[in-house]
Structures are given as structure tokens and as C-alpha cells.
Design a protein around this motif. Structure first.
Motif, PDB file in Angstrom:
ATOM      1  N   GLN A   7       0.446   7.334   8.450  1.00  0.00           N
ATOM      2  CA  GLN A   7      -0.295   8.318   7.662  1.00  0.00           C
ATOM      3  C   GLN A   7       0.628   9.412   7.126  1.00  0.00           C
ATOM      4  O   GLN A   7       0.424   9.933   6.021  1.00  0.00           O
ATOM      5  N   THR A   8       1.647   9.736   7.898  1.00  0.00           N
ATOM      6  CA  THR A   8       2.565  10.812   7.516  1.00  0.00           C
ATOM      7  C   THR A   8       3.618  10.348   6.527  1.00  0.00           C
ATOM      8  O   THR A   8       4.105  11.133   5.713  1.00  0.00           O
ATOM      9  N   LEU A   9       3.975   9.073   6.574  1.00  0.00           N
ATOM     10  CA  LEU A   9       5.103   8.544   5.804  1.00  0.00           C
ATOM     11  C   LEU A   9       5.061   8.922   4.323  1.00  0.00           C
ATOM     12  O   LEU A   9       6.076   9.397   3.790  1.00  0.00           O
ATOM     13  N   PRO A  10       3.950   8.750   3.595  1.00  0.00           N
ATOM     14  CA  PRO A  10       3.965   9.083   2.166  1.00  0.00           C
ATOM     15  C   PRO A  10       4.177  10.566   1.885  1.00  0.00           C
ATOM     16  O   PRO A  10       4.505  10.935   0.752  1.00  0.00           O
ATOM     17  N   ARG A  11       3.993  11.423   2.886  1.00  0.00           N
ATOM     18  CA  ARG A  11       4.139  12.863   2.676  1.00  0.00           C
ATOM     19  C   ARG A  11       5.536  13.375   3.036  1.00  0.00           C
ATOM     20  O   ARG A  11       5.809  14.570   2.914  1.00  0.00           O
ATOM     21  N   LEU A  12       6.416  12.481   3.455  1.00  0.00           N
ATOM     22  CA  LEU A  12       7.766  12.893   3.860  1.00  0.00           C
ATOM     23  C   LEU A  12       8.662  12.991   2.638  1.00  0.00           C
ATOM     24  O   LEU A  12       9.611  12.231   2.443  1.00  0.00           O
ATOM     25  N   ALA A  25       0.824  -1.208   0.000  1.00  0.00           N
ATOM     26  CA  ALA A  25       0.000   0.000   0.000  1.00  0.00           C
ATOM     27  C   ALA A  25       0.861   1.261   0.000  1.00  0.00           C
ATOM     28  O   ALA A  25       0.577   2.226  -0.715  1.00  0.00           O
ATOM     29  N   ILE A  26       1.933   1.258   0.776  1.00  0.00           N
ATOM     30  CA  ILE A  26       2.833   2.417   0.821  1.00  0.00           C
ATOM     31  C   ILE A  26       3.572   2.569  -0.504  1.00  0.00           C
ATOM     32  O   ILE A  26       3.743   3.676  -1.027  1.00  0.00           O
ATOM     33  N   ASP A  27       3.977   1.435  -1.075  1.00  0.00           N
ATOM     34  CA  ASP A  27       4.730   1.450  -2.327  1.00  0.00           C
ATOM     35  C   ASP A  27       3.900   2.035  -3.471  1.00  0.00           C
ATOM     36  O   ASP A  27       4.434   2.716  -4.352  1.00  0.00           O
ATOM     37  N   ARG A  28       2.581   1.795  -3.447  1.00  0.00           N
ATOM     38  CA  ARG A  28       1.710   2.321  -4.515  1.00  0.00           C
ATOM     39  C   ARG A  28       1.525   3.828  -4.410  1.00  0.00           C
ATOM     40  O   ARG A  28       1.091   4.475  -5.358  1.00  0.00           O
ATOM     41  N   LYS A  29       1.858   4.393  -3.240  1.00  0.00           N
ATOM     42  CA  LYS A  29       1.779   5.845  -3.015  1.00  0.00           C
ATOM     43  C   LYS A  29       0.386   6.411  -3.309  1.00  0.00           C
ATOM     44  O   LYS A  29       0.233   7.517  -3.809  1.00  0.00           O
ATOM     45  N   ARG A  30      -0.645   5.614  -2.988  1.00  0.00           N
ATOM     46  CA  ARG A  30      -2.021   6.098  -3.113  1.00  0.00           C
ATOM     47  C   ARG A  30      -2.600   6.219  -1.705  1.00  0.00           C
ATOM     48  O   ARG A  30      -2.776   5.222  -1.004  1.00  0.00           O
ATOM     49  N   GLN A  31      -2.862   7.451  -1.302  1.00  0.00           N
ATOM     50  CA  GLN A  31      -3.332   7.713   0.060  1.00  0.00           C
ATOM     51  C   GLN A  31      -4.609   6.943   0.377  1.00  0.00           C
ATOM     52  O   GLN A  31      -4.812   6.490   1.502  1.00  0.00           O
ATOM     53  N   GLY A  32      -5.473   6.780  -0.627  1.00  0.00           N
ATOM     54  CA  GLY A  32      -6.736   6.077  -0.389  1.00  0.00           C
ATOM     55  C   GLY A  32      -6.519   4.636   0.019  1.00  0.00           C
ATOM     56  O   GLY A  32      -7.202   4.127   0.923  1.00  0.00           O
ATOM     57  N   ASP A  33      -5.589   3.954  -0.637  1.00  0.00           N
ATOM     58  CA  ASP A  33      -5.301   2.554  -0.307  1.00  0.00           C
ATOM     59  C   ASP A  33      -4.793   2.429   1.127  1.00  0.00           C
ATOM     60  O   ASP A  33      -5.204   1.537   1.880  1.00  0.00           O
ATOM     61  N   LEU A  34      -3.889   3.330   1.497  1.00  0.00           N
ATOM     62  CA  LEU A  34      -3.327   3.286   2.841  1.00  0.00           C
ATOM     63  C   LEU A  34      -4.384   3.630   3.887  1.00  0.00           C
ATOM     64  O   LEU A  34      -4.464   2.972   4.937  1.00  0.00           O
ATOM     65  N   THR A  37      -7.711  -1.577   9.700  1.00  0.00           N
ATOM     66  CA  THR A  37      -7.761  -3.036   9.838  1.00  0.00           C
ATOM     67  C   THR A  37      -6.547  -3.593  10.570  1.00  0.00           C
ATOM     68  O   THR A  37      -6.491  -4.791  10.851  1.00  0.00           O
ATOM     69  N   LEU A  38      -5.580  -2.723  10.893  1.00  0.00           N
ATOM     70  CA  LEU A  38      -4.354  -3.186  11.536  1.00  0.00           C
ATOM     71  C   LEU A  38      -4.356  -2.829  13.017  1.00  0.00           C
ATOM     72  O   LEU A  38      -4.895  -1.785  13.405  1.00  0.00           O
TER      73      LEU A  38
END
Length: 363
Positions: free
Chosen positions: A213-218, A186-195, A201-202
Motif C-alpha cells: 500500500q505504501t510503495l506507490p507513495r514512496l 497494478a503497481i506499474d499503472r500507479k492507480r491506487q484504486g487498482d492496487l 485477493t492476495l
């Protein structure tokens, strides 16, 4: 099969294309040598299990394998970092450190051809072995920039991350292997919606959810490190950020910041990377023109453990972008001289030709 046809994914280079590639390889060789790197020429063939073991599934699945007459499974080298690590671990480990090596050669991957990279393509790279410092990482990044400039590129960026930051985050989350794989995808796809859909669920604490939540924006400039420090869950995560912060500061002090961006949300890369990872991009490239990173555990697969960091350029892509970004300063075809003489003067003409060829002219 049509007579004279070549296999899918390979190609011929001739005339000016061949001249341009050889000229680029010469400039890269001169650049690496000017930084005190020595050339290594690994074999084209390796034992498949020797390469596949440390390569990880991503690279191992692209290897072109075959069985020789002795029943041994061989492989065409899929990259030049692993053969270099093998040579160091088995033959060069006693050399004075740090060891600086470079290579230029063709590699082979059974995957769908992409823009500027066939199944057989040229790779040029450098490896700095025996140093685990910020200075070592900065040297390889600086040399990568110098090599791209030597190739004629003026507009490009290196996107730098730190795989240790993400690995430390995963260790703190203590998820199942299945959940870890799903999260990484999910992180690799870089799509916020997927993440966003996955996180509820985790089994996560609030700080852990905020970190993910912050990781893709760094991504961006020096400010990325300050943002990353705010979400660190462990001292190892903070150490990775501080390491990246120190690297950026040194590159900026050298005037290289315009070619640098940071991205702690970039988690792709070879399985053997342990520290910084980076990729190079240029307008119109469509894919990375170079990639690299720190791999402190790779050489230990073959001999004594030694820290290492390196980079590999996709020569075909670099050449294509260089030709787009600037017109050649001069033709790669040298000036030609032609001598004409009556048949009776052939001996004199041959002497004239020999003298001019000895002076470096093309006749």
C-alpha cells in the motif's frame, strides 16, 4: 508505394535540423570523453538471438528482424547497451577495470512512433563496467546530468529508483507467477484504486499488505528513504534503501539535488536491470529523455560476469527540449564569405578562396 516515399516511422534530417543534431552529438561526445570515457562503435546488425536473449520480452518484441541469404536471423540493434555488453564480454573483459565506454548512434525499434522518437532514432550513452560501488552509480548519474546540461537543458529531473527493492519484496511475498504479474501490472499503472482492489485477493500478511500500500507513495526527496525503511520486510530491501540513501547524499553534496527525485514505486525498466534504475524528464517532453540503471548480470550472458551501470539519452528528444528551453546562443551556420571576380581573375580568386578555407572560414 508512392515513388520517393520512405517507410513509416523514419525520417530525413537536413539543413538546420541536421546541423543541430550533429552539433549536439559533438557536445555529448566531448562531454563523455572529458570524463575519460572511450568511444565504442558496435555494428548496426546483430544476430537476433544474441540480442533477444538478455533483452527481455519488452525490448525483444520491438526488434526489427530479417533473414539473410545464409538463413541466419539478424536484427537491427534496438539499443546500444546490449551490443556494448556483448563486446565487453567477448573481447574487452581482460582490459583494466573499471572500463568506461560511450557511444552515439542510431537504434531501431518496431513500435509506434512517439514525440521525439521514431522507429529509427539516435541514442547517446555511457557505460561504466567493472565497479559495483555507490561511487560508480553516482558517477554515471552525475555524468548524465553533465550531458544534459551540455545539451543546453536547464530544467530537468532524474527520477531514481532501485529495482532490487521491489524484487526483494516480491521474494518475501512468495506469490504465484500469475499473482506476481497481476500485482506488478497494478503497481506499474500507479492507480491506487487498482492496487486497493487487488490486495484483498492476495495471501498477504499485514506487514506485506502495508508495504504494498505504501510503495506507490514512496516518491520525493531524501525523506522517501526513511519511509521505505519502515516497511522493509527483509535485509535485502533495507540494503537497497541504504544504497539509494548513500547515492542521494553524494549527489546532494555535489549540489545536484535540484535535478534528483526518488521513486521506489517505479518498477518499469529493461529486464536486465538489477540495482538502481532511473529516467530523465523535462517539462514538455511527454516521455523520458534518458534512462539507465545497474545491470550486473548482463555481461555474464556473453563472457565473464562483470558489474555495470549506464545511461542512454534519446538524442532526438533531448534536442527538441533543448531548443524549447533556450534560444541558441549563436547560429549553427558559420559566417559565409563570397568572392566575386571577373573571369580574367579566376586564378587569383581561387588563391584567395584557398587561403581563407585553410584558415577555417567557409567560402
Amino acid at each position: 508505394m508512392i515513388p520517393g516515399q520512405i517507410p513509416y516511422g523514419v525520417g530525413d534530417l537536413f539543413l538546420e535540423d541536421a546541423a543541430h543534431q550533429r552539433a549536439l552529438e559533438t557536445r555529448l561526445r566531448q562531454t563523455f570523453a572529458g570524463w575519460a570515457y572511450s568511444e565504442i562503435i558496435p555494428p548496426t546488425l546483430e544476430y537476433a538471438e544474441v540480442v533477444a536473449g538478455p533483452a527481455g520480452s519488452q525490448l525483444a518484441n520491438t526488434m526489427i528482424r530479417f533473414v539473410d541469404r545464409d538463413g541466419q536471423t539478424l536484427a537491427l540493434r534496438p539499443d546500444l547497451t546490449i551490443p556494448t555488453a556483448r563486446a565487453v564480454g567477448t573481447k574487452l573483459y581482460a582490459e583494466p577495470l573499471p572500463l568506461r565506454l560511450f557511444y552515439i548512434g542510431n537504434v531501431f525499434r518496431y513500435e509506434e512512433p512517439q514525440a521525439g522518437r521514431r522507429r529509427e532514432f539516435s541514442q547517446a550513452g555511457c557505460e561504466l563496467i567493472g565497479a559495483s560501488t555507490v561511487a560508480a552509480d553516482v558517477e554515471v548519474l552525475s555524468l548524465t546530468i553533465a550531458a544534459l546540461r551540455a545539451a543546453g537543458l536547464t530544467d530537468f529531473q532524474l527520477t531514481i529508483g532501485h529495482i532490487g527493492f521491489y524484487h526483494s519484496l516480491l521474494a518475501a511475498l512468495k506469490l504465484t507467477p500469475e499473482a506476481t504479474l497481476t500485482l506488478s501490472e497494478a503497481i506499474d499503472r500507479k492507480r491506487q484504486g487498482d492496487l486497493a482492489a487487488l490486495l484483498p485477493t492476495l495471501p498477504l500478511t499485514l506487514p506485506a499488505r502495508r508495504a504494498l500500500q505504501t510503495l506507490p507513495r514512496l516518491t520525493g526527496g531524501a525523506g522517501v528513504c526513511a519511509q521505505a525503511l519502515e516497511i522493509c520486510l527483509t535485509t535485502d530491501m533495507a540494503a537497497a534503501v541504504h544504497h539509494l540513501q548513500a547515492i542521494y547524499a553524494r549527489l546532494a553534496a555535489a549540489g545536484l539535488a535540484p535535478h534528483i527525485s526518488l521513486d521506489l514505486g517505479e518498477i518499469r525498466g529493461m529486464a536486465y536491470y538489477t540495482g538502481i534504475t532511473f529516467e530523465g524528464f523535462a517539462p514538455g517532453s511527454g516521455a523520458a529523455i534518458c534512462s539507465g540503471g545497474r545491470y550486473d548480470n548482463l555481461i555474464g550472458h556473453f563472457g565473464p560476469a562483470l558489474p555495470a551501470v549506464g545511461c542512454a539519452l534519446v538524442v532526438d528528444r533531448v534536442l527538441r527540449i533543448a531548443r524549447q528551453q533556450q534560444a541558441p546562443a549563436h547560429s549553427l551556420t558559420p559566417d559565409w564569405l563570397m568572392g566575386v571576380a571577373p573571369a580574367a581573375d579566376v586564378t587569383a580568386l581561387q588563391g584567395w578562396i584557398a587561403a581563407r578555407r585553410a584558415a577555417g572560414q567557409v567560402v
